[in-house]
Scaffold this motif. Sequence first.
Motif, PDB file in Angstrom:
ATOM      1  N   GLU A  23      13.433  19.124  10.036  1.00  0.00           N
ATOM      2  CA  GLU A  23      13.065  18.286  11.179  1.00  0.00           C
ATOM      3  C   GLU A  23      12.815  19.197  12.389  1.00  0.00           C
ATOM      4  O   GLU A  23      13.663  20.009  12.742  1.00  0.00           O
ATOM      5  CB  GLU A  23      14.203  17.325  11.468  1.00  0.00           C
ATOM      6  CG  GLU A  23      13.972  16.388  12.601  1.00  0.00           C
ATOM      7  CD  GLU A  23      15.137  15.412  12.777  1.00  0.00           C
ATOM      8  OE1 GLU A  23      15.022  14.556  13.643  1.00  0.00           O
ATOM      9  OE2 GLU A  23      16.148  15.515  12.056  1.00  0.00           O
ATOM     10  N   TYR A  38       8.208  16.430  10.582  1.00  0.00           N
ATOM     11  CA  TYR A  38       8.986  16.743   9.385  1.00  0.00           C
ATOM     12  C   TYR A  38       8.117  17.538   8.432  1.00  0.00           C
ATOM     13  O   TYR A  38       6.929  17.245   8.268  1.00  0.00           O
ATOM     14  CB  TYR A  38       9.450  15.452   8.693  1.00  0.00           C
ATOM     15  CG  TYR A  38      10.305  14.589   9.589  1.00  0.00           C
ATOM     16  CD1 TYR A  38      11.678  14.755   9.633  1.00  0.00           C
ATOM     17  CD2 TYR A  38       9.727  13.631  10.410  1.00  0.00           C
ATOM     18  CE1 TYR A  38      12.467  13.970  10.466  1.00  0.00           C
ATOM     19  CE2 TYR A  38      10.503  12.848  11.245  1.00  0.00           C
ATOM     20  CZ  TYR A  38      11.871  13.021  11.265  1.00  0.00           C
ATOM     21  OH  TYR A  38      12.641  12.256  12.093  1.00  0.00           O
ATOM     22  N   LYS A  47       5.805  12.424   6.335  1.00  0.00           N
ATOM     23  CA  LYS A  47       5.669  11.333   7.309  1.00  0.00           C
ATOM     24  C   LYS A  47       6.899  10.441   7.215  1.00  0.00           C
ATOM     25  O   LYS A  47       7.312  10.036   6.120  1.00  0.00           O
ATOM     26  CB  LYS A  47       4.411  10.530   6.985  1.00  0.00           C
ATOM     27  CG  LYS A  47       4.157   9.364   7.912  1.00  0.00           C
ATOM     28  CD  LYS A  47       2.796   8.761   7.636  1.00  0.00           C
ATOM     29  CE  LYS A  47       2.960   7.496   6.827  1.00  0.00           C
ATOM     30  NZ  LYS A  47       1.684   6.797   6.597  1.00  0.00           N
ATOM     31  N   LYS A  48       7.491  10.138   8.370  1.00  0.00           N
ATOM     32  CA  LYS A  48       8.662   9.254   8.404  1.00  0.00           C
ATOM     33  C   LYS A  48       8.186   7.808   8.377  1.00  0.00           C
ATOM     34  O   LYS A  48       7.364   7.399   9.200  1.00  0.00           O
ATOM     35  CB  LYS A  48       9.484   9.517   9.655  1.00  0.00           C
ATOM     36  CG  LYS A  48      10.750   8.689   9.718  1.00  0.00           C
ATOM     37  CD  LYS A  48      11.593   9.073  10.913  1.00  0.00           C
ATOM     38  CE  LYS A  48      12.886   8.287  10.905  1.00  0.00           C
ATOM     39  NZ  LYS A  48      13.770   8.704  12.007  1.00  0.00           N
ATOM     40  N   GLU A  51      14.105   4.827   8.851  1.00  0.00           N
ATOM     41  CA  GLU A  51      15.289   5.695   8.960  1.00  0.00           C
ATOM     42  C   GLU A  51      15.584   6.502   7.697  1.00  0.00           C
ATOM     43  O   GLU A  51      15.974   7.662   7.782  1.00  0.00           O
ATOM     44  CB  GLU A  51      16.518   4.855   9.331  1.00  0.00           C
ATOM     45  CG  GLU A  51      17.671   5.648   9.862  1.00  0.00           C
ATOM     46  CD  GLU A  51      17.339   6.403  11.149  1.00  0.00           C
ATOM     47  OE1 GLU A  51      17.901   7.501  11.332  1.00  0.00           O
ATOM     48  OE2 GLU A  51      16.545   5.914  11.957  1.00  0.00           O
ATOM     49  N   ASP A  52      15.422   5.921   6.518  1.00  0.00           N
ATOM     50  CA  ASP A  52      15.759   6.615   5.268  1.00  0.00           C
ATOM     51  C   ASP A  52      14.578   6.843   4.333  1.00  0.00           C
ATOM     52  O   ASP A  52      14.748   7.408   3.263  1.00  0.00           O
ATOM     53  CB  ASP A  52      16.833   5.827   4.509  1.00  0.00           C
ATOM     54  CG  ASP A  52      18.171   5.842   5.230  1.00  0.00           C
ATOM     55  OD1 ASP A  52      18.502   6.864   5.857  1.00  0.00           O
ATOM     56  OD2 ASP A  52      18.880   4.819   5.166  1.00  0.00           O
ATOM     57  N   TYR A  54      10.640   8.314   3.585  1.00  0.00           N
ATOM     58  CA  TYR A  54       9.649   9.297   4.002  1.00  0.00           C
ATOM     59  C   TYR A  54       8.556   9.364   2.952  1.00  0.00           C
ATOM     60  O   TYR A  54       8.720   8.849   1.843  1.00  0.00           O
ATOM     61  CB  TYR A  54      10.305  10.678   4.172  1.00  0.00           C
ATOM     62  CG  TYR A  54      11.365  10.687   5.242  1.00  0.00           C
ATOM     63  CD1 TYR A  54      11.064  11.140   6.520  1.00  0.00           C
ATOM     64  CD2 TYR A  54      12.643  10.219   5.001  1.00  0.00           C
ATOM     65  CE1 TYR A  54      12.025  11.133   7.516  1.00  0.00           C
ATOM     66  CE2 TYR A  54      13.605  10.204   5.988  1.00  0.00           C
ATOM     67  CZ  TYR A  54      13.288  10.666   7.248  1.00  0.00           C
ATOM     68  OH  TYR A  54      14.237  10.648   8.232  1.00  0.00           O
ATOM     69  N   ARG A  65      15.935   9.522   1.796  1.00  0.00           N
ATOM     70  CA  ARG A  65      16.896  10.478   2.330  1.00  0.00           C
ATOM     71  C   ARG A  65      18.246  10.307   1.651  1.00  0.00           C
ATOM     72  O   ARG A  65      18.746   9.188   1.515  1.00  0.00           O
ATOM     73  CB  ARG A  65      17.027  10.271   3.834  1.00  0.00           C
ATOM     74  CG  ARG A  65      17.924  11.263   4.510  1.00  0.00           C
ATOM     75  CD  ARG A  65      17.933  11.030   6.000  1.00  0.00           C
ATOM     76  NE  ARG A  65      18.742  12.025   6.653  1.00  0.00           N
ATOM     77  CZ  ARG A  65      18.566  12.429   7.890  1.00  0.00           C
ATOM     78  NH1 ARG A  65      17.621  11.887   8.624  1.00  0.00           N
ATOM     79  NH2 ARG A  65      19.342  13.346   8.418  1.00  0.00           N
TER      80      ARG A  65
END
Length: 73
Positions: A23, A38, A47-48, A51-52, A54, A65
């Motif tokens: 990050e 990221y 790419k996010k 929150e968890d 990607y 994640r």
Amino acid sequence: MAAVLVGQFHARDAEGRVYSVHEFENSEATGEQPAITYKLAIGDRVKKIDEDHYELVQSGVSLIRDPAPVVTA
């Protein structure tokens, strides 16, 4: 544009492969919040989604994640 490593974590794909995600915070970001990007340790962009969740930009592989390890004393 310079970026500073501010964190790293592991994420897994649907087949269980583990990816090391780094990050970065852009030091020249404008506005109130710094821009966060990221990348995998090998340089692939990530790419996010939320929150968890990607996604690898080039291949479209979804990553989840891993939860942070719990350390007990």
